[in-house]
Motif scaffolding. Structure first.
Motif, mmCIF file in Angstrom:
data_model
loop_
_atom_site.group_PDB
_atom_site.id
_atom_site.type_symbol
_atom_site.label_atom_id
_atom_site.label_comp_id
_atom_site.label_asym_id
_atom_site.label_seq_id
_atom_site.Cartn_x
_atom_site.Cartn_y
_atom_site.Cartn_z
ATOM 1 N N VAL A 297 0.854 -1.188 0.000
ATOM 2 C CA VAL A 297 0.000 0.000 0.000
ATOM 3 C C VAL A 297 0.885 1.231 0.000
ATOM 4 O O VAL A 297 2.071 1.172 0.346
ATOM 5 N N ASP A 298 0.309 2.355 -0.416
ATOM 6 C CA ASP A 298 1.059 3.608 -0.390
ATOM 7 C C ASP A 298 1.320 4.008 1.056
ATOM 8 O O ASP A 298 0.414 4.030 1.885
ATOM 9 N N GLY A 299 2.555 4.310 1.337
ATOM 10 C CA GLY A 299 2.880 4.736 2.690
ATOM 11 C C GLY A 299 4.370 4.812 2.903
ATOM 12 O O GLY A 299 5.110 3.899 2.510
ATOM 13 N N PRO A 300 4.862 5.899 3.506
ATOM 14 C CA PRO A 300 6.303 6.048 3.746
ATOM 15 C C PRO A 300 6.783 5.139 4.858
ATOM 16 O O PRO A 300 6.032 4.732 5.735
ATOM 17 N N ASN A 301 8.038 4.769 4.813
ATOM 18 C CA ASN A 301 8.661 4.066 5.926
ATOM 19 C C ASN A 301 10.105 4.517 6.053
ATOM 20 O O ASN A 301 10.627 5.246 5.198
ATOM 21 N N LEU A 302 10.757 4.099 7.101
ATOM 22 C CA LEU A 302 12.106 4.582 7.395
ATOM 23 C C LEU A 302 13.145 4.091 6.404
ATOM 24 O O LEU A 302 14.275 4.551 6.400
ATOM 25 N N ARG A 303 12.773 3.137 5.554
ATOM 26 C CA ARG A 303 13.728 2.602 4.590
ATOM 27 C C ARG A 303 13.678 3.338 3.264
ATOM 28 O O ARG A 303 14.266 2.933 2.282
ATOM 29 N N GLY A 304 12.896 4.416 3.194
ATOM 30 C CA GLY A 304 12.933 5.304 2.050
ATOM 31 C C GLY A 304 12.020 4.934 0.894
ATOM 32 O O GLY A 304 12.020 5.622 -0.123
ATOM 33 N N THR A 305 11.241 3.875 0.995
ATOM 34 C CA THR A 305 10.351 3.496 -0.095
ATOM 35 C C THR A 305 8.986 4.146 0.095
ATOM 36 O O THR A 305 8.655 4.628 1.162
ATOM 37 N N THR A 306 8.179 4.155 -0.964
ATOM 38 C CA THR A 306 6.839 4.720 -0.894
ATOM 39 C C THR A 306 5.769 3.638 -0.912
ATOM 40 O O THR A 306 4.586 3.943 -0.883
ATOM 41 N N LYS A 307 6.182 2.384 -0.977
ATOM 42 C CA LYS A 307 5.253 1.258 -0.883
ATOM 43 C C LYS A 307 5.675 0.383 0.289
ATOM 44 O O LYS A 307 6.855 0.079 0.454
ATOM 45 N N SER A 308 4.706 -0.009 1.108
ATOM 46 C CA SER A 308 5.017 -0.840 2.261
ATOM 47 C C SER A 308 3.983 -1.945 2.386
ATOM 48 O O SER A 308 2.808 -1.757 2.046
ATOM 49 N N PRO A 309 4.388 -3.124 2.887
ATOM 50 C CA PRO A 309 3.444 -4.226 3.035
ATOM 51 C C PRO A 309 2.603 -4.094 4.310
ATOM 52 O O PRO A 309 3.093 -3.662 5.355
ATOM 53 N N LEU A 310 1.344 -4.454 4.215
ATOM 54 C CA LEU A 310 0.480 -4.488 5.385
ATOM 55 C C LEU A 310 0.998 -5.515 6.385
ATOM 56 O O LEU A 310 1.467 -6.581 5.998
ATOM 57 N N GLN A 311 0.926 -5.142 7.664
ATOM 58 C CA GLN A 311 1.429 -6.018 8.718
ATOM 59 C C GLN A 311 0.353 -6.239 9.773
ATOM 60 O O GLN A 311 -0.118 -5.277 10.380
ATOM 61 N N PRO A 312 -0.065 -7.461 10.011
ATOM 62 C CA PRO A 312 -1.100 -7.715 11.026
ATOM 63 C C PRO A 312 -0.538 -7.543 12.435
ATOM 64 O O PRO A 312 0.671 -7.554 12.658
ATOM 65 N N SER A 313 -1.449 -7.400 13.378
ATOM 66 C CA SER A 313 -1.038 -7.295 14.776
ATOM 67 C C SER A 313 -0.636 -8.662 15.311
ATOM 68 O O SER A 313 -1.296 -9.663 15.030
ATOM 69 N N PRO A 314 0.429 -8.719 16.112
ATOM 70 C CA PRO A 314 0.798 -9.987 16.753
ATOM 71 C C PRO A 314 -0.031 -10.281 18.000
ATOM 72 O O PRO A 314 0.153 -11.317 18.631
ATOM 73 N N PHE A 315 -0.942 -9.384 18.340
ATOM 74 C CA PHE A 315 -1.713 -9.517 19.578
ATOM 75 C C PHE A 315 -3.167 -9.876 19.274
ATOM 76 O O PHE A 315 -3.752 -9.419 18.295
ATOM 77 N N LYS A 316 -3.736 -10.687 20.147
ATOM 78 C CA LYS A 316 -5.130 -11.098 19.989
ATOM 79 C C LYS A 316 -6.066 -10.043 20.559
ATOM 80 O O LYS A 316 -5.742 -9.357 21.530
ATOM 81 N N PHE A 317 -7.257 -9.948 19.962
ATOM 82 C CA PHE A 317 -8.289 -9.019 20.420
ATOM 83 C C PHE A 317 -9.501 -9.812 20.891
ATOM 84 O O PHE A 317 -9.748 -10.928 20.432
ATOM 85 N N ALA A 318 -10.268 -9.203 21.817
ATOM 86 C CA ALA A 318 -11.489 -9.853 22.305
ATOM 87 C C ALA A 318 -12.465 -8.791 22.789
ATOM 88 O O ALA A 318 -12.075 -7.657 23.103
ATOM 89 N N LYS A 319 -13.748 -9.175 22.841
ATOM 90 C CA LYS A 319 -14.790 -8.292 23.353
ATOM 91 C C LYS A 319 -14.826 -8.385 24.885
ATOM 92 O O LYS A 319 -14.619 -9.458 25.446
#
Length: 459
Positions: free
Chosen positions: A83-105
């Motif tokens: 997706v479009d988005g800056p990162n510290l490595r200087g690129t303008t495309k970055s991969p989506l990253q899921p959360s390593p943590f579980k969610f619950a109600k």
């Protein structure tokens, strides 16, 4: 007659003898009576307030919204998608990253929280989670400044200073605006500065540790002598101030002396937890000998609030040890562990003591973190993040606002930092458009020329 110069003690004792007694000195007696009634420049609320006090918790460094309070299953479904988005490595495309943590109600409301906050989950029905926060800049220093002052560029008075100026204090012996800050954060003391407001409204920094308030023990042990010395000092300062009516710094210095004397009597008791039950200490996670932890600061905040302090801020922690997780999102786990239990205990404790309905708790950060990154960490992200409100006048068990499927953009009910401030001020009885201070030919207000109260979250 001896030619030896009199010591200060001898001179004061001579003054005491000449006057016969403190009560026979009309100027000193009047000053003593006036001190009992001394307010700290209260302007008063504009309308009946829901909250009397604010506890402002700032988690510095940028808490990741998609790993804490804003679950995004689509990040797992589309993991690796560019997706479009800056990162510290200087690129303008970055991969989506899921959360390593579980969610619950959690709770009757079914409010969704991540596993990072199991204790806050126990008070889910008391939390208003604002998932649609956004700010103007993606740099720590300026974003921290904006979260405290509303301005990311030119430093302005902090929200605590505005509340001190607008409402004053309920206890003449304690500062109206106190800040617990172990390490200086991004922005330093500008985060609690009064700027162009009268200097007595700037936050008083307490450094958690064995001596949060240095030099608190009086040097002069004789109480009568100390009272006489204090009243004589008040007379000298009054004469000095009268000759300089426009000198706000001199007035603030005089005011600080008066508050300092009151703190000598009150603060040691407020910061002494010996009268707290073992159950209360255990609930917060305060251990024997502890005078430094986040848990100790939360309990101290409750005690200060009980004693009439208008605004208590806790800054966790500072630029050297914050939530800035560029390398690995697992860095959030020990940070959350440090604050989770104590924040939940603070809410429980305030409720048990009947203080929850008159105290507003704000838990915030300067911005969020990117839902995309080629590594295991996340970069800074200002276009969407999460802050909390809880307590007086706020709807609990509510998730307000919506971000897109990935948590990149706000798509519904956006809340700017100015709106967050306007809402906090509203809950404390302040109309953010009517509280002004004239400086440099202009009437300034806490939210500059912006800000709207978020009525949808009000109880």
């Amino acid at each position: 007659m001896s030619n030896q110069p009199l010591s200060r003690r001898s001179w004061l004792q001579s003054c005491s003898a000449m006057s016969g007694a403190l009560s026979l000195h009309p100027l000193l007696s009047n000053a003593a009576r006036a001190a009992d009634l001394r307010p700290i420049a209260p302007a008063g609320p504009h309308f009946p307030a829901k909250a009397k006090h604010l506890i402002f918790v700032f988690l510095t460094g940028g808490v990741s919204h998609v790993d804490s309070f804003d679950e995004k299953p689509a990040l797992l479904r589309d993991q690796g998608k560019l997706v479009d988005g800056p990162n510290l490595r200087g690129t303008t495309k970055s991969p989506l990253q899921p959360s390593p943590f579980k969610f619950a109600k959690h709770g009757e409301s079914g409010l969704v929280l991540s596993e990072l906050f199991p204790h806050l989950a126990s008070v889910a029905d008391d939390l208003c989670v604002i998932r649609s926060m956004h700010t103007d800049i993606v740099e720590h220093f300026q974003a921290s400044l904006a979260m405290h002052t509303g301005s990311a560029t030119v430093p302005l008075p902090s929200i605590g200073s505005w509340l001190s100026y607008g409402l004053g204090s309920d206890n003449r012996n304690l500062p109206p605006h106190i800040v617990f800050c172990e390490h200086l954060p991004y922005g330093g003391s500008q985060l609690w500065d009064s700027n162009f407001l009268p200097p007595e409204h700037q936050g008083s920094r307490l450094i958690p540790g064995n001596e949060p308030i240095p030099n608190l023990k009086p040097i002069v042990e004789n109480v009568k002598l100390r009272m006489l010395e204090a009243q004589l000092l008040d007379e000298v300062n009054a004469s000095f101030d009268a000759a300089r009516p426009g000198d706000l710094v001199a007035r603030a210095r005089t005011e600080s002396f008066k508050i300092a004397r009151g703190m000598m009597e009150i603060a040691p008791r407020v910061l002494d937890f010996s009268d707290e039950t073992a159950a209360t200490l255990a609930a917060y996670g305060v251990k024997s000998g502890d005078r430094k932890s986040f848990a100790w600061q939360c309990l101290a905040a409750r005690r200060l609030t009980e004693h009439g302090v208008r605004v208590v801020e806790i800054i966790d922690t500072g630029a050297s040890d914050d939530w800035d997780a560029h390398g690995d999102m697992q860095q959030h786990r020990p940070k959350a562990l440090r604050v989770d239990q104590a924040l939940a205990a603070l809410i429980h404790d305030l409720k048990q003591r009947g203080l929850f309905e008159e105290t507003l708790i704000a838990v915030c950060t300067e911005f969020g973190r990117t839902p995309f990154d080629p590594g295991r960490g996340r970069n800074h992200w200002h276009r969407a993040f999460t802050c909390l409100l809880s307590g007086a006048g706020v709807r609990g068990g509510l998730a307000h606002g919506t971000t897109d499927d990935y948590g990149i953009e706000v798509v519904e009910n956006g809340v700017h930092v100015h709106d967050y401030h306007a809402t906090i001020l509203h809950l404390l009885g302040i109309d953010h458009e009517r509280l002004t201070y004239r400086f440099a030919g202009r009437d300034f207000r806490p939210t500059d020329v912006a800000g709207n109260v978020v009525n949808a979250i009000l109880a």
